[in-house]
Scaffold this motif. Structure first.
Motif, short mmCIF file in Angstrom:
data_model
loop_
_atom_site.label_atom_id
_atom_site.label_comp_id
_atom_site.label_asym_id
_atom_site.label_seq_id
_atom_site.Cartn_x
_atom_site.Cartn_y
_atom_site.Cartn_z
N GLY A 125 20.26 2.07 -12.79
CA GLY A 125 20.01 3.23 -13.64
C GLY A 125 18.56 3.39 -14.02
N ASP A 126 17.67 2.63 -13.38
CA ASP A 126 16.24 2.67 -13.70
C ASP A 126 15.46 2.27 -12.46
N SER A 127 14.67 3.19 -11.93
CA SER A 127 13.90 2.92 -10.71
C SER A 127 12.43 2.67 -11.02
N THR A 128 12.09 2.50 -12.30
CA THR A 128 10.68 2.46 -12.70
C THR A 128 10.10 1.06 -12.82
N LEU A 129 10.90 0.01 -12.59
CA LEU A 129 10.38 -1.35 -12.66
C LEU A 129 9.69 -1.65 -11.32
N LEU A 130 8.48 -1.12 -11.18
CA LEU A 130 7.81 -1.01 -9.89
C LEU A 130 6.45 -1.69 -9.90
N VAL A 131 6.19 -2.46 -8.84
CA VAL A 131 4.86 -3.01 -8.57
C VAL A 131 4.37 -2.34 -7.30
N GLN A 132 3.26 -1.61 -7.39
CA GLN A 132 2.70 -0.95 -6.22
C GLN A 132 1.70 -1.87 -5.55
N GLY A 133 2.01 -2.28 -4.33
CA GLY A 133 1.14 -3.22 -3.64
C GLY A 133 -0.09 -2.56 -3.06
N THR A 134 -1.25 -3.19 -3.30
CA THR A 134 -2.52 -2.78 -2.72
C THR A 134 -3.32 -4.04 -2.43
N ALA A 135 -4.47 -3.87 -1.80
CA ALA A 135 -5.33 -5.02 -1.53
C ALA A 135 -5.84 -5.64 -2.83
N GLY A 136 -5.81 -4.87 -3.92
CA GLY A 136 -6.32 -5.37 -5.19
C GLY A 136 -5.25 -5.76 -6.18
N THR A 137 -3.98 -5.82 -5.76
CA THR A 137 -2.91 -6.18 -6.69
C THR A 137 -3.10 -7.62 -7.16
N PRO A 138 -3.21 -7.85 -8.48
CA PRO A 138 -3.42 -9.21 -8.99
C PRO A 138 -2.10 -9.94 -9.21
N GLU A 139 -2.17 -11.22 -9.40
CA GLU A 139 -0.98 -12.04 -9.66
C GLU A 139 -0.26 -11.57 -10.93
N GLU A 140 -1.04 -11.09 -11.90
CA GLU A 140 -0.45 -10.66 -13.17
C GLU A 140 0.53 -9.50 -12.99
N ALA A 141 0.34 -8.70 -11.93
CA ALA A 141 1.22 -7.56 -11.71
C ALA A 141 2.63 -8.00 -11.37
N THR A 182 3.21 -6.16 2.19
CA THR A 182 2.24 -6.77 3.10
C THR A 182 0.81 -6.34 2.82
N ARG A 183 0.61 -5.40 1.92
CA ARG A 183 -0.75 -5.04 1.53
C ARG A 183 -1.26 -5.91 0.38
N ILE A 184 -0.36 -6.66 -0.23
CA ILE A 184 -0.74 -7.55 -1.33
C ILE A 184 -1.32 -8.83 -0.74
N PRO A 185 -2.41 -9.36 -1.30
CA PRO A 185 -2.98 -10.62 -0.79
C PRO A 185 -1.94 -11.72 -0.69
N ALA A 186 -2.06 -12.57 0.32
CA ALA A 186 -1.04 -13.57 0.62
C ALA A 186 -0.77 -14.51 -0.55
N ASP A 187 -1.84 -14.93 -1.27
CA ASP A 187 -1.62 -15.86 -2.37
C ASP A 187 -0.86 -15.20 -3.52
N VAL A 188 -1.03 -13.87 -3.67
CA VAL A 188 -0.28 -13.15 -4.70
C VAL A 188 1.16 -12.94 -4.25
N GLN A 189 1.36 -12.63 -2.96
CA GLN A 189 2.72 -12.51 -2.42
C GLN A 189 3.55 -13.75 -2.74
N ASP A 190 2.95 -14.92 -2.56
CA ASP A 190 3.70 -16.16 -2.70
C ASP A 190 4.11 -16.45 -4.13
N THR A 191 3.61 -15.65 -5.08
CA THR A 191 4.10 -15.76 -6.46
C THR A 191 5.60 -15.49 -6.51
N LEU A 192 6.08 -14.72 -5.54
CA LEU A 192 7.50 -14.35 -5.53
C LEU A 192 8.41 -15.49 -5.09
N ILE A 193 7.85 -16.52 -4.45
CA ILE A 193 8.71 -17.56 -3.87
C ILE A 193 9.56 -18.23 -4.94
N THR A 194 8.95 -18.68 -6.02
CA THR A 194 9.71 -19.34 -7.09
C THR A 194 10.68 -18.37 -7.74
#
Length: 384
Positions: A125-141, A182-194
């Motif tokens: 019921g909510d589609s707004t919990l969104l992280v937009q990936g870019t080359a500058g997306t930080p880990e905090e996002a 895949t536009r998010i830097p690899a080290d930031v992507q891996d934040t999702l693993i845990t």
């Protein structure tokens, strides 16, 4: 704003109040899916007597019906949000009902973002919990950030912590979305693993962790044309169930998609309907498919393909722009001259190489096609 008279702080308050309550703003240029199709979602919820996973607004069957369309027992028509193989939608919905995250993969313009949004709207019921990936997306996002004024004044605390959309989804048992993973830097992507494997997000500054509650899951989208940009690690890819969204199988299916979306966009922009525009829509779709496939529709002429993707999404954009031209500077009827410039802009991305491809296509295919003389002239005029 709530009304045309609201202004200044009064208008800001109205906007803030509407945003905080999650209510639909009637002036929104593009309402979120859960607002634009609220009546359909409510009708499905009323008649949905099938088992629902924890914290889901609808059962998996109802979510698939919302995406694919259909007619409910009370006669309510559910409009299709996605036109494609039913099994693809069923697999995507079923994935979200498990502990596996969902990765929607495909070439640009295959409705990955559109499907992601509507899945989240139907499930949570909510589609707004969104992280937009870019080359500058930080880990905090993806994890969390801090309110630095409070952090400096009082040190690390719950009040100073700013949760990411993913953290909020974990805490509330909802669906989070990550666009263009895949536009998010690899080290930031891996934040999702845990997050995806342990269903936990540690907050070491507070000596705490946020554990995902039942109902949490994540949908990511990725463009398979971006291979080599920031490829997913094998560890992260294993956390996803990948569903590939294909291009429309037939020209008729693509014409149907373009017609539906142009109608929806046109209504939101107060553009007049284009009942006589189906012929131009067919031409745009035909041009895009032939150049995309590298062969004419009859299979007789091999063609060079331009550097662009010529996706369904781009066809929708070309037709919508043409409709606006015909409405504001023409007689309201979509004609070849209204779409010719848009097609040129979509095809010729590389001014040198793509212009040669386009000129060859015009002379070898379009010029010789029966009934396309007016279209050929319009395209020649803007290409000169």
């Amino acid at each position: 704003m709530a009304s045309g008279e609201a202004s200044g702080s009064e208008g800001t308050a109205s906007v803030d109040k509407a945003t905080a309550s999650g209510s639909r703003d009637p002036q929104a240029l593009r309402p979120h899916a859960e607002h634009a199709f609220a009546a359909e979602l409510a009708a499905l919820a009323r008649q949905d007597d099938r088992p629902r996973p924890a914290r889901w607004k609808l059962s998996p069957w109802a979510v698939a019906t919302y995406l694919l369309g259909g007619t409910l027992p009370d006669g309510t028509a559910i409009t299709p949000k996605y036109v494609g193989p039913r099994r693809i939608v069923e697999v995507a919905v079923t994935t979200l009902a498990t502990d596996r995250a969902l990765l929607l993969l495909g070439v640009p313009g295959t409705a990955k973002t559109w499907v992601s949004e509507h899945l989240a709207a139907a499930v949570s019921g909510d589609s707004t919990l969104l992280v937009q990936g870019t080359a500058g997306t930080p880990e905090e996002a993806i994890r969390y950030g801090w309110n630095y004024a409070r952090l400096l004044a009082h040190g690390p605390s719950r009040d100073a912590l700013v949760p990411s959309p993913v953290m909020r989804a974990m805490a509330e048992g909802m669906t989070a979305r990550v666009e263009e993973l895949t536009r998010i830097p690899a080290d930031v992507q891996d934040t999702l693993i845990t997050i995806l494997s342990e269903k936990t997000l540690p907050v070491p500054e507070l000596g705490e962790e946020v554990q995902a509650v039942r109902g949490f899951n994540l949908i990511a989208t990725a463009n398979d044309r971006d291979r080599g940009v920031n490829d997913l690690s094998s560890a992260l890819r294993r956390r996803f169930n990948t569903v590939v969204l294909p291009l429309p199988e037939s020209a008729e299916a693509e014409v149907d998609i373009v017609t539906r979306r142009v109608g929806q966009i046109g209504r939101s922009l107060d553009l007049p309907a284009a009942p006589d525009g189906i012929e131009e829509i067919r031409r745009v779709v035909t041009v895009f498919r032939e150049l995309r496939d590298g062969v004419s529709a009859d299979g007789r002429t091999k063609l060079k393909s331009p550097s662009g993707t010529l996706s369904t999404a781009e066809a929708i954009s070309v037709v919508t722009s043409g409709l606006a031209l015909s409405a504001h500077f023409g007689d309201g009827v979509l004609r070849p001259g209204d779409v010719a410039a848009g097609i040129l802009g979509a095809v010729v991305r590389d001014p040198a190489a793509d212009r040669v491809v386009w000129q060859e296509y015009l002379e070898t295919v379009v010029r010789e096609r029966e009934g396309w003389t007016d279209f050929y002239r319009a395209c020649r005029e803007v290409s000169a």
